[in-house]
Each structure stands twice: as C-alpha cells, then as structure tokens.
Design an enzyme around this catalytic site. Structure first.
Site, PDB file in Angstrom:
ATOM      1  N   ASP A  19      34.124  39.897  46.745  1.00 53.72           N
ATOM      2  CA  ASP A  19      35.123  39.505  45.739  1.00 53.72           C
ATOM      3  C   ASP A  19      35.580  40.784  45.038  1.00 53.72           C
ATOM      4  OD1 ASP A  19      36.623  37.768  43.952  1.00 53.72           O
ATOM      5  OD2 ASP A  19      35.144  38.235  42.423  1.00 53.72           O
ATOM      6  N   SER A  20      36.674  40.660  44.301  1.00 50.57           N
ATOM      7  CA  SER A  20      37.178  41.807  43.550  1.00 50.57           C
ATOM      8  C   SER A  20      36.238  42.175  42.404  1.00 50.57           C
ATOM      9  CB  SER A  20      38.545  41.462  42.968  1.00 50.57           C
ATOM     10  OG  SER A  20      38.415  40.364  42.081  1.00 50.57           O
ATOM     11  N   CYS A  82      37.230  35.098  47.142  1.00 47.89           N
ATOM     12  CA  CYS A  82      38.297  35.517  46.228  1.00 47.89           C
ATOM     13  C   CYS A  82      39.600  34.946  46.778  1.00 47.89           C
ATOM     14  CB  CYS A  82      38.334  37.046  46.212  1.00 47.89           C
ATOM     15  SG  CYS A  82      39.696  37.757  45.282  1.00 47.89           S
ATOM     16  N   GLU A 161      34.595  39.645  33.795  1.00 46.40           N
ATOM     17  CA  GLU A 161      34.074  40.972  34.163  1.00 46.40           C
ATOM     18  C   GLU A 161      33.363  41.627  32.971  1.00 46.40           C
ATOM     19  OE1 GLU A 161      34.543  42.891  37.364  1.00 46.40           O
ATOM     20  OE2 GLU A 161      34.631  40.784  37.885  1.00 46.40           O
ATOM     21  N   CYS A 193      41.056  30.711  40.978  1.00 50.12           N
ATOM     22  CA  CYS A 193      40.524  32.083  41.055  1.00 50.12           C
ATOM     23  C   CYS A 193      39.030  31.924  40.852  1.00 50.12           C
ATOM     24  CB  CYS A 193      41.137  32.934  39.933  1.00 50.12           C
ATOM     25  SG  CYS A 193      40.248  34.496  39.633  1.00 50.12           S
ATOM     26  N   HIS A 195      36.829  33.610  39.528  1.00 49.72           N
ATOM     27  CA  HIS A 195      36.260  33.984  38.226  1.00 49.72           C
ATOM     28  C   HIS A 195      36.280  32.796  37.250  1.00 49.72           C
ATOM     29  CE1 HIS A 195      36.751  38.121  39.641  1.00 49.72           C
ATOM     30  NE2 HIS A 195      36.066  38.537  38.599  1.00 49.72           N
TER      31      HIS A 195
HETATM   32  N1  DGL Z   1      38.400  36.349  41.875  1.00 54.09           N
HETATM   33  C1  DGL Z   1      39.690  36.590  42.356  1.00 54.09           C
HETATM   34  C2  DGL Z   1      40.360  35.319  42.906  1.00 54.09           C
HETATM   35  O1  DGL Z   1      39.699  34.382  43.260  1.00 54.09           O
HETATM   36  C3  DGL Z   1      40.699  37.396  41.651  1.00 54.09           C
HETATM   37  C4  DGL Z   1      40.487  38.191  40.468  1.00 54.09           C
HETATM   38  C5  DGL Z   1      41.313  39.475  40.494  1.00 54.09           C
HETATM   39  O2  DGL Z   1      40.791  40.432  41.023  1.00 54.09           O
HETATM   40  O3  DGL Z   1      42.446  39.467  40.007  1.00 54.09           O
HETATM   41  O4  DGL Z   1      41.558  35.279  43.012  1.00 54.09           O
END
Ligand code: DGL
Length: 269
Positions: A19-20, A82, A161, A193, A195
């Site tokens: 993931d990011s 992600c 984050e 997303c 997160h």
């Molecule tokens: N967790 C990521 C998603 O599901 C994106 C968060 C990001 O890096 O902008 O889209």
C-alpha cells in the site's frame, strides 16, 4: 528438486501486501482473520505517500518498486491493498508476473448497489481513484441502478499516516469535504480507500443519528486472495499461527509501531 518439493517450499512463503502507507493494514487484518495459519509480509510506502494525488505513471512506478521489494523477499501471492495503486498498476503487474496470484481492491460499489433501498450512495476515495478509467467503468456499470456520488478526499489519508484517527481536526475535515454531499436520503458510504476503515468509528460519530451504513472492500479482497491461493494449492494445511512482518519505506520505527497498533485495532468498534 521435484515438482512436489517445489510446491511445498512455495506453500511456506509469506503472502505479500503493498500500500502507499498504512491503509492496506485494514485489508491485512481481514486476511489474517480468515487465513490465520499464513505468514504475511506488509510493505507500506509511507515515504512516497500519498499516491492519490500523483500522476498515474508515477503511482505505477512506485507500486512496481514496492512489489519488487516483496518479490526479492519471496512471496507466494500478492494483495495490492490500495485502491489507487490497483487502478494504476494491477493490470501491468499481472502481465509482468503471470505466475503470481495477484488481487487488487476497488471501491465496494457493487455490494452497496446490491443492498440498496433506493437512497444515495456516496463513494469516498482519493482524487486519483476517482479520475481513473477503471473507476468510471465501475460507475457506468451501476449508474442506472442507483444514485452514486463520488466524494474526492484529498488529504484524508494523511490523518491515518499520522495516527490521528480520532482528533477534532477530522470533524473540520468532514464538515468541509463530506457534509456538502450528504443528502436526507444518503443510505451508504463506500470507503473507497484502504486508509478510511481506520476512521470508521470517527465517521460514524460525525454522522450522528443518520442511518447510514459504511462499507469497504477489505473482506471481499481477502476472500478473493484466499480463493486464488486455494486454487493454486498454495494455502498451508498445517495448524500453527502465522507470523506477520511489517516494513515501511520511511525506515522509521514509530511507523512500524503505529502499523501494529492499527493492525490490532478491532475491525468494528
Ligand atoms: N490507501 C490508498 C487507497 O486505497 C490511497 C492513499 C494514498 O496514497 O493517497 O487508495
């Protein structure tokens, strides 16, 4: 080594997650719940986060780079946990690594529409996810069946984050970015997303008495991952608790600690 030995050795490898940043942990915790015997390795690219405001080519490159780290380590399957990275990179990843079972994640619009009682469905996602062709195709498929409204949430993943999942600044954020889309008939919010499930508790509180359900794709993605591994006979049969290793591109110990805290958060609290 004969084929059976090779398969046996492969079965012992961990399952990779990327993931990011820390969002994919919301998918990992579901995967651990349904595959407790497996080992997992998670790579969070927090040093390059957010992905959701970067151009597609950059996201693709960063995702490939993160996946290569996991491949060097040795994995038997991969979850691109992600939504943003999935839309930018999952197809080229599958083309480059055809032997590796790879699952991605997309906003859970389908279950929202299937369970719809005719009200509005909001989809919270990163600006990049919302701009992508993959997302437009998904919308096209269900647009005729429900009132689906996209809510771009630039800057929201940063709260997770930073470990700020219950602060007052979140109310200000939701006042500005979510409230304008809420209608009296809003019945579902899709957390598009990975997160955002960590903010579920706070979003529910923000919504107060409104009867709105919050859904995400983490269980669906984990079930699909399990199915793909099962199909290739790559699931462990021994009964022992698996290990979880978490890596983060920042190399910062507090990011690893925060990752474990998020991973151990109850799924529905
Ligand atoms: N967790 C990521 C998603 O599901 C994106 C968060 C990001 O890096 O902008 O889209």
């Amino acid at each position: 080594m004969n084929d059976l030995d090779h398969l046996k050795r492969k079965v012992d490898l961990p399952i990779g997650f990327v993931d990011s940043g820390l969002g994919g942990l919301s998918v990992l915790r579901e995967a651990v719940r349904i595959m407790p015997n497996e080992d997992f390795i998670y790579y969070g690219d927090s040093a390059n986060a957010p992905y959701g405001t970067k151009p597609q080519e950059v996201i693709k490159e960063l995702t490939f780079h993160a996946v290569e780290k996991l491949l060097d380590y040795g994995i038997k399957g991969l979850a691109v946990a992600c939504n943003t990275a999935t839309s930018a990179a999952v197809r080229p990843l599958r083309a480059k690594y055809p032997e590796l079972p790879i699952v991605g994640i997309e906003p859970a619009i389908k279950p929202a529409v299937v369970n719809s009682k005719g009200g509005r469905i909001l989809v919270m996602a990163t600006p990049m996810t919302i701009q992508q062709k993959k997302y437009h195709n998904l919308l096209e498929k269900y647009r005729g069946d429900a009132d689906i409204v996209s809510v771009p949430c630039e800057g929201l993943m940063e709260f997770v984050e930073q470990g700020n999942i219950d602060g007052e600044e979140l109310d200000t954020y939701f006042d500005e970015h979510l409230s304008p889309y809420l209608s009296d008939d809003t019945e579902t919010i899709v957390l598009g997303c990975t997160h955002y499930p960590f903010l579920k508790h706070h979003i529910k509180r923000f919504l107060g008495d409104r009867k709105i359900s919050l859904i995400d794709g983490s269980l669906g993605t984990s079930l699909e991952l399990k199915r793909r591994l099962e199909e290739k006979k790559l699931l462990r049969t021994i009964d022992r608790k698996g290990k979880i290793e978490i890596q983060n591109s920042t190399g910062r110990e507090e990011m690893i600690e925060l990752s474990y805290q998020l991973l151990n958060m109850p799924i529905d609290f």
